[in-house]
Design a protein around this motif. Structure first.
Motif, short mmCIF file in Angstrom:
data_model
loop_
_atom_site.label_atom_id
_atom_site.label_comp_id
_atom_site.label_asym_id
_atom_site.label_seq_id
_atom_site.Cartn_x
_atom_site.Cartn_y
_atom_site.Cartn_z
N LEU A 114 14.77 10.73 84.36
CA LEU A 114 14.72 9.37 83.84
C LEU A 114 15.19 8.44 84.95
CD1 LEU A 114 14.23 7.35 81.60
CD2 LEU A 114 16.59 7.71 80.84
N ARG A 115 14.28 7.60 85.40
CA ARG A 115 14.60 6.68 86.48
C ARG A 115 14.64 5.26 85.96
NH1 ARG A 115 12.09 6.93 91.96
NH2 ARG A 115 14.28 6.90 92.59
N VAL A 116 15.47 4.44 86.58
CA VAL A 116 15.56 3.03 86.24
C VAL A 116 15.27 2.21 87.49
CG1 VAL A 116 17.23 3.47 84.41
CG2 VAL A 116 18.05 2.79 86.67
N LEU A 117 14.77 1.01 87.29
CA LEU A 117 14.53 0.04 88.36
C LEU A 117 15.22 -1.24 87.94
CD1 LEU A 117 13.10 -0.88 90.98
CD2 LEU A 117 11.10 -1.43 89.57
N TYR A 118 16.10 -1.76 88.79
CA TYR A 118 16.89 -2.92 88.39
C TYR A 118 17.06 -3.88 89.57
CZ TYR A 118 21.10 -1.14 90.79
OH TYR A 118 22.01 -0.70 91.73
N PRO A 142 18.36 -6.07 76.68
CA PRO A 142 18.01 -4.63 76.65
C PRO A 142 17.26 -4.27 77.93
CG PRO A 142 16.58 -5.87 75.18
CD PRO A 142 17.61 -6.84 75.68
N ASN A 143 17.54 -3.09 78.46
CA ASN A 143 16.96 -2.63 79.73
C ASN A 143 16.53 -1.17 79.60
OD1 ASN A 143 17.52 -4.96 81.37
ND2 ASN A 143 19.67 -4.38 81.36
N GLY A 144 15.72 -0.72 80.54
CA GLY A 144 15.45 0.70 80.71
C GLY A 144 14.97 1.43 79.48
N PHE A 145 14.26 0.73 78.59
CA PHE A 145 13.77 1.32 77.35
C PHE A 145 12.71 2.36 77.71
CE2 PHE A 145 12.20 -0.11 72.85
CZ PHE A 145 12.62 1.10 72.34
N ALA A 146 12.96 3.64 77.40
CA ALA A 146 12.06 4.71 77.82
C ALA A 146 12.19 5.91 76.89
CB ALA A 146 12.36 5.13 79.27
N TYR A 147 11.17 6.75 76.91
CA TYR A 147 11.19 8.02 76.16
C TYR A 147 11.26 9.15 77.17
CZ TYR A 147 10.04 11.48 72.59
OH TYR A 147 10.07 12.54 71.73
N HIS A 148 12.27 10.01 77.03
CA HIS A 148 12.49 11.05 78.03
C HIS A 148 13.09 12.28 77.36
CE1 HIS A 148 13.46 12.86 81.90
NE2 HIS A 148 14.72 12.96 81.55
N GLN A 149 12.45 13.43 77.54
CA GLN A 149 12.92 14.70 77.03
C GLN A 149 13.28 14.64 75.54
OE1 GLN A 149 16.04 15.95 79.73
NE2 GLN A 149 14.56 16.61 81.29
N CYS A 173 13.98 -1.96 84.16
CA CYS A 173 13.21 -1.14 83.24
C CYS A 173 13.50 0.33 83.49
CB CYS A 173 11.72 -1.42 83.40
SG CYS A 173 11.10 -1.05 85.06
N GLY A 174 12.86 1.21 82.71
CA GLY A 174 13.04 2.64 82.87
C GLY A 174 11.71 3.36 82.81
N THR A 175 11.69 4.57 83.37
CA THR A 175 10.47 5.37 83.35
C THR A 175 10.83 6.84 83.47
OG1 THR A 175 8.33 5.75 84.43
CG2 THR A 175 10.15 5.17 85.86
N TYR A 184 16.27 -13.42 72.61
CA TYR A 184 15.95 -13.67 74.01
C TYR A 184 15.79 -12.32 74.72
CZ TYR A 184 15.88 -16.22 78.44
OH TYR A 184 15.49 -16.77 79.65
N ALA A 185 15.17 -12.36 75.89
CA ALA A 185 15.08 -11.23 76.83
C ALA A 185 14.56 -9.94 76.17
CB ALA A 185 16.45 -10.98 77.46
N PRO A 186 13.42 -9.99 75.45
CA PRO A 186 12.92 -8.76 74.84
C PRO A 186 12.39 -7.79 75.89
CG PRO A 186 11.29 -10.49 74.63
CD PRO A 186 12.52 -11.13 75.22
N GLN A 187 12.45 -6.51 75.56
CA GLN A 187 11.79 -5.49 76.37
C GLN A 187 10.93 -4.64 75.44
OE1 GLN A 187 13.39 -1.98 79.11
NE2 GLN A 187 13.12 -3.92 80.22
N VAL A 188 9.69 -4.39 75.88
CA VAL A 188 8.73 -3.65 75.07
C VAL A 188 8.35 -2.36 75.81
CG1 VAL A 188 6.49 -3.70 73.91
CG2 VAL A 188 7.85 -5.79 74.10
N PHE A 189 8.27 -1.30 75.05
CA PHE A 189 7.98 0.02 75.60
C PHE A 189 6.87 0.66 74.77
CE2 PHE A 189 9.07 4.58 74.81
CZ PHE A 189 8.59 5.08 76.02
N GLU A 190 5.86 1.20 75.43
CA GLU A 190 4.74 1.83 74.73
C GLU A 190 4.91 3.35 74.72
OE1 GLU A 190 -0.14 2.13 74.68
OE2 GLU A 190 0.87 0.93 76.22
N HIS A 191 4.84 3.94 73.53
CA HIS A 191 4.96 5.39 73.40
C HIS A 191 4.11 5.86 72.24
CE1 HIS A 191 6.62 9.40 73.43
NE2 HIS A 191 7.07 9.26 72.20
N GLU A 192 3.23 6.82 72.51
CA GLU A 192 2.37 7.42 71.49
C GLU A 192 1.65 6.36 70.65
OE1 GLU A 192 4.84 10.15 69.32
OE2 GLU A 192 4.68 11.71 70.87
#
Length: 484
Positions: A108-112, A39-46, A100-102, A274-282
């Motif tokens: 919404l931007r990604v960095l890879y 999983p990649n680019g996990f983000a909250y947007h609009q 990841c994403g931001t 494997y390969a977890p991605q964590v995103f913080e929101h609220e």
């Protein structure tokens, strides 16, 4: 036609839904064809969560690495997956690797990691991109054009984080001299990215590569999640070929020391995580992981039908006394078909059998009484998957040797239980996620039943259980938004 023609691939995806094979899951993200992983680019947007993930749309091999994209407001209703990022220039010609994403400045931007090889030499680059209205990512500036000195070409998986109003990234790496795993931090200074060096830990020699690092804050604690490769298996942990886990402590960005950190602890005790991605929101730390394992492709017979792997359900993480607890994201309760609930309440029984649904959530509290061994078994006809607790050894064993297809084996880990064993099981068509002792431990695994039959749950113990209390719900499927 180009190798990666978005319009053609998206049209093929639309025809693949709804997913119909008996091993395709109902409430796990997966694809009708190709191989997915990180999983990649996990983000909250609009107003929506955006989830990207690695995908090879051209086959079931670990190559042609692209990114797929979905979005959701509630982790139940999703847009139809689409091709979003793919190799098409000199920088990423050998794959668009993880990142990841931001959400920033209304975009919404990604960095890879761009992957390219020249004469067999790996040349990684870290690049930003921006999600466009058509679902594709417009590739933009390269912020780190190559790996730094004393680091090999295994330099990948950037993850953005902020501290005290400044922006940083952590990235997985391998030291050149002794080929050992490490992680580096970069700081954004006046639009440039400055290498602050390696994070210093007390882990010592800890594998030959660290992949997919995440750097998070839980209150006053810093938590580094990463995936070390090359750790030897031990009796009660590190039993997969590669690990996914964390250390918790206090990170000084001045000295680059992770101070007073815990030992390395695994995030998941199952076969397939494997390969977890964590995103913080609220205030929530939300995790997605890859339900699969690198270099174990033979364990996944869905390959014969043209697709491989799933993502986990979203989880919420909490840190208590240096240990991460996991629980299913609260939104998933809306998958429950409320009128289907089966209420269990039995006293002084040593055996119980209950048919399940095509997708089930099982929530149990077992009061052990005098019982020393208690097992919860998922029967698929003559096949079975066993969760067995040994009270004297304080160990949980997951045994899938009773399955005919796919990976087999056992996973054994320590789990403290005094009088009550808490177990929450999510049983999908081929995916099982288990939460023990209110999320103190969790296990993800895939099974591939030979016959298309709904499983049964059997509970049995060596002595009568004082009490069995719980509920079983039928779970609905994820809903995908079809577009004309």
């Amino acid at each position: 036609m180009e190798k990666f023609d978005k319009k053609t691939i998206d049209a093929k995806l639309a025809k693949g839904f709804p997913l119909e094979h008996r091993w395709h899951n109902r409430f796990h993200l997966e694809m009708p064809f190709g191989l997915i992983n990180d999983p990649n680019g996990f983000a909250y947007h609009q107003g929506a969560y955006h989830i990207f993930y690695q995908w090879n749309p051209l086959g079931c091999e670990h190559k042609n690495k692209c990114w797929a994209h979905v979005k959701t407001r509630d982790f139940i209703h999703y847009t139809l997956p689409e091709l979003s990022l793919w190799p098409d220039d000199v920088h990423d010609k050998d794959g668009c690797y993880s990142g990841c994403g931001t959400s920033e400045n209304g975009e919404l931007r990604v960095l890879y990691t761009c992957n390219r090889k020249e004469d067999g030499v790996r040349i990684p680059a870290q690049r930003f991109g921006t999600l466009q209205a058509d679902g594709s990512v417009r590739k933009e500036e390269i912020i780190i054009p190559d790996h730094p000195e004393k680091i090999t070409g295994h330099f990948r998986d950037p993850f953005l984080f902020t501290r005290h109003g400044r922006r940083y990234l952590i990235i997985g790496a391998q030291r050149e001299e002794e080929e050992k795993g490490t992680a580096l931090i970069y700081e954004e200074v006046a639009g440039k990215w400055k290498n602050l060096g390696e994070i210093h830990t007390r882990l010592g020699d800890f594998g030959y590569m660290w992949e997919c690092p995440n750097l998070l804050q839980f209150g006053s604690y810093d938590v580094m999640i990463f995936c070390p490769q090359g750790l030897p298996a031990r009796a009660y942990d590190r039993q997969n070929i590669y690990q996914a886990g964390y250390i918790a402590g206090h990170l000084s960005l001045d000295s680059m020391d992770m101070m007073q950190h815990t030992k390395f602890q695994e995030l998941d005790r199952g076969f397939d995580f494997y390969a977890p991605q964590v995103f913080e929101h609220e205030g929530r730390h939300l995790l997605l992981g890859w339900m699969g394992m690198p270099d174990k492709d033979a364990d996944y017979p869905s390959k014969e039908h043209g697709w491989m792997y799933s993502l986990t359900m979203p989880r919420e993480l909490r840190l208590r006394q240096g240990h991460i607890y996991s629980r299913p994201a609260r939104e998933l309760r809306d998958l429950r078909v409320k009128e289907s609930v089966i209420e269990l309440e039995h006293s002084m029984v040593s055996s119980l059998c209950q048919p399940l649904f095509a997708g089930s959530e099982i929530l149990l509290t077992l009061e052990l009484g005098e019982a020393k061994i208690v097992s919860c078994v998922l029967h698929y006809g003559l096949e079975k998957l066993v969760f067995s607790y040994d009270r004297e050894q304080q160990t949980m064993t997951i045994d899938r040797d009773g399955m005919k297809n796919g990976g087999r084996g056992k996973r054994i880990f320590k789990l403290f239980v005094d009088q009550k064993l808490s177990l929450q099981l999510f049983v999908d068509k081929a995916a099982v996620e288990a939460f023990f002792q209110h999320g103190e431990e969790v296990a993800s695994l895939l099974v591939f039943p030979e016959k298309n039959i709904q499983p049964e749950l059997e509970i049995h113990s060596d002595c009568p259980l004082e009490n069995i209390v719980g509920n079983i719900w039928e779970l609905d499927s994820y809903k995908f938004e079809f577009r004309a």
